[in-house]
Design a protein around this motif. Structure first.
Motif, mmCIF file in Angstrom:
data_model
loop_
_atom_site.group_PDB
_atom_site.id
_atom_site.type_symbol
_atom_site.label_atom_id
_atom_site.label_comp_id
_atom_site.label_asym_id
_atom_site.label_seq_id
_atom_site.Cartn_x
_atom_site.Cartn_y
_atom_site.Cartn_z
ATOM 1 N N ALA A 34 0.825 -1.210 0.000
ATOM 2 C CA ALA A 34 0.000 0.000 0.000
ATOM 3 C C ALA A 34 0.860 1.261 0.000
ATOM 4 O O ALA A 34 0.556 2.237 -0.704
ATOM 5 N N LEU A 35 1.940 1.242 0.756
ATOM 6 C CA LEU A 35 2.828 2.409 0.831
ATOM 7 C C LEU A 35 3.482 2.679 -0.520
ATOM 8 O O LEU A 35 3.540 3.828 -0.986
ATOM 9 N N ILE A 36 3.940 1.630 -1.169
ATOM 10 C CA ILE A 36 4.583 1.797 -2.477
ATOM 11 C C ILE A 36 3.557 2.166 -3.538
ATOM 12 O O ILE A 36 3.849 2.939 -4.462
ATOM 13 N N LEU A 61 9.921 4.184 -4.538
ATOM 14 C CA LEU A 61 9.340 5.492 -4.856
ATOM 15 C C LEU A 61 8.288 5.405 -5.957
ATOM 16 O O LEU A 61 7.831 6.429 -6.465
ATOM 17 N N GLY A 62 7.919 4.182 -6.344
ATOM 18 C CA GLY A 62 6.776 4.041 -7.237
ATOM 19 C C GLY A 62 7.073 3.959 -8.708
ATOM 20 O O GLY A 62 6.162 4.086 -9.532
ATOM 21 N N PHE A 63 8.327 3.751 -9.099
ATOM 22 C CA PHE A 63 8.618 3.600 -10.528
ATOM 23 C C PHE A 63 9.759 2.617 -10.713
ATOM 24 O O PHE A 63 10.517 2.344 -9.786
ATOM 25 N N SER A 64 9.861 2.063 -11.914
ATOM 26 C CA SER A 64 10.910 1.093 -12.232
ATOM 27 C C SER A 64 11.987 1.769 -13.069
ATOM 28 O O SER A 64 11.684 2.414 -14.074
ATOM 29 N N GLN A 65 13.217 1.625 -12.638
ATOM 30 C CA GLN A 65 14.343 2.188 -13.377
ATOM 31 C C GLN A 65 14.876 1.107 -14.307
ATOM 32 O O GLN A 65 15.491 0.141 -13.882
ATOM 33 N N ASP A 66 14.618 1.257 -15.590
ATOM 34 C CA ASP A 66 14.967 0.227 -16.561
ATOM 35 C C ASP A 66 16.452 0.243 -16.898
ATOM 36 O O ASP A 66 17.132 1.267 -16.785
ATOM 37 N N LEU A 67 16.932 -0.917 -17.356
ATOM 38 C CA LEU A 67 18.323 -1.023 -17.781
ATOM 39 C C LEU A 67 18.576 -0.179 -19.021
ATOM 40 O O LEU A 67 19.610 0.472 -19.153
#
Length: 251
Positions: free
Chosen positions: A113-115, A175-181
């Protein structure tokens, strides 16, 4: 000699402005036009002041960007407080005063829930993810968010060591996002004949990459492949794995 009207206006401008109003206006501009549309000159025009009035409060654009993402990260905390309402409580286990619990229920649900709240915040300000990626140090509001994440894990029985590993494992997803390669967002991908030629070249030497490229749509809201399904899949997998490791540590 009496001052001209424009001299008096320029002198009063720093007093009229505040760091908070400048940052809020910059966030509005970035939300509307993206980071490419944000400059100190355009911000000054948006506020109706001279650009030097902004430098009185924020020494350069990097300082402005840091203040902007800190304000965005603080929205996660605000949203959590609104959701918790009258049931909000300080979590025990040595948590610093002022850090609210993510809610009731299993720690895995609290962390999810937090994320998820963090992701909703990032979706309101898509530019913020790129600024956070480029930063070497966390802002105060980001640190407070990480404290809440750790409080949930420690309160759920995760060891200090497992909580530490989890921060690295979750990475930007905290922090709610994916850092892609790689940047495989739509604006960077080839189209038309160029895309067909690339697929044909890959098919001979890298058939599995060609197969994947043909089957997957890169339409993520916060970067290539960072759509809701992909984010939720990765988050669920990571949290489930962390809970299994927690149980294993406890024997």
């Amino acid at each position: 000699m009496p001052r001209r009207a424009d001299d008096r206006s320029a002198t009063r401008a720093p007093a009229r402005l505040s760091r908070e109003t400048i940052v809020a206006a910059a966030i509005d501009l970035a939300d509307r036009d993206g980071l490419a549309g944000l400059s100190m000159r355009r911000l000054a025009q948006h506020l109706g002041v001279d650009a030097m009035s902004i430098y009185y409060h924020l020494r350069d654009k990097d300082t402005l960007l840091a203040a902007m993402v800190d304000a965005v990260a603080a929205e996660i905390e605000t949203e959590a407080g609104v959701e918790a309402g009258a049931e909000a409580a300080i979590m025990g286990g040595g948590t610093a005063a002022g850090v609210e619990a993510a809610g009731n229920g299993p720690w895995t649900d609290q962390l999810r829930a937090l994320i998820t709240r963090a992701r909703r915040t990032m979706l309101r300000h898509p530019w913020a993810a790129r600024v956070l990626e480029a930063r070497d140090t966390p802002t105060p509001a980001v640190l407070r968010h990480i404290e809440r994440v750790l409080a949930v894990m420690r309160g759920g029985g995760c060891s200090v060591s497992l909580s530490h590993h989890a921060l690295h494992l979750l990475g930007s997803r905290i922090l709610g996002f994916s850092q892609d390669l790689f940047d495989d967002s739509p604006n960077t991908a080839p189209t038309g004949e160029a895309a067909a030629a690339q697929a044909a070249a890959w098919a001979e030497t890298m058939p599995h990459i060609a197969e994947l490229a043909a089957a997957v749509a890169h339409s993520g809201a916060l970067g290539g492949c960072d759509d809701e399904d992909e984010f939720a899949f990765a988050l669920d997998l990571l949290i489930e794995g962390l809970d299994r490791r927690r149980l294993a540590e406890r024997g």
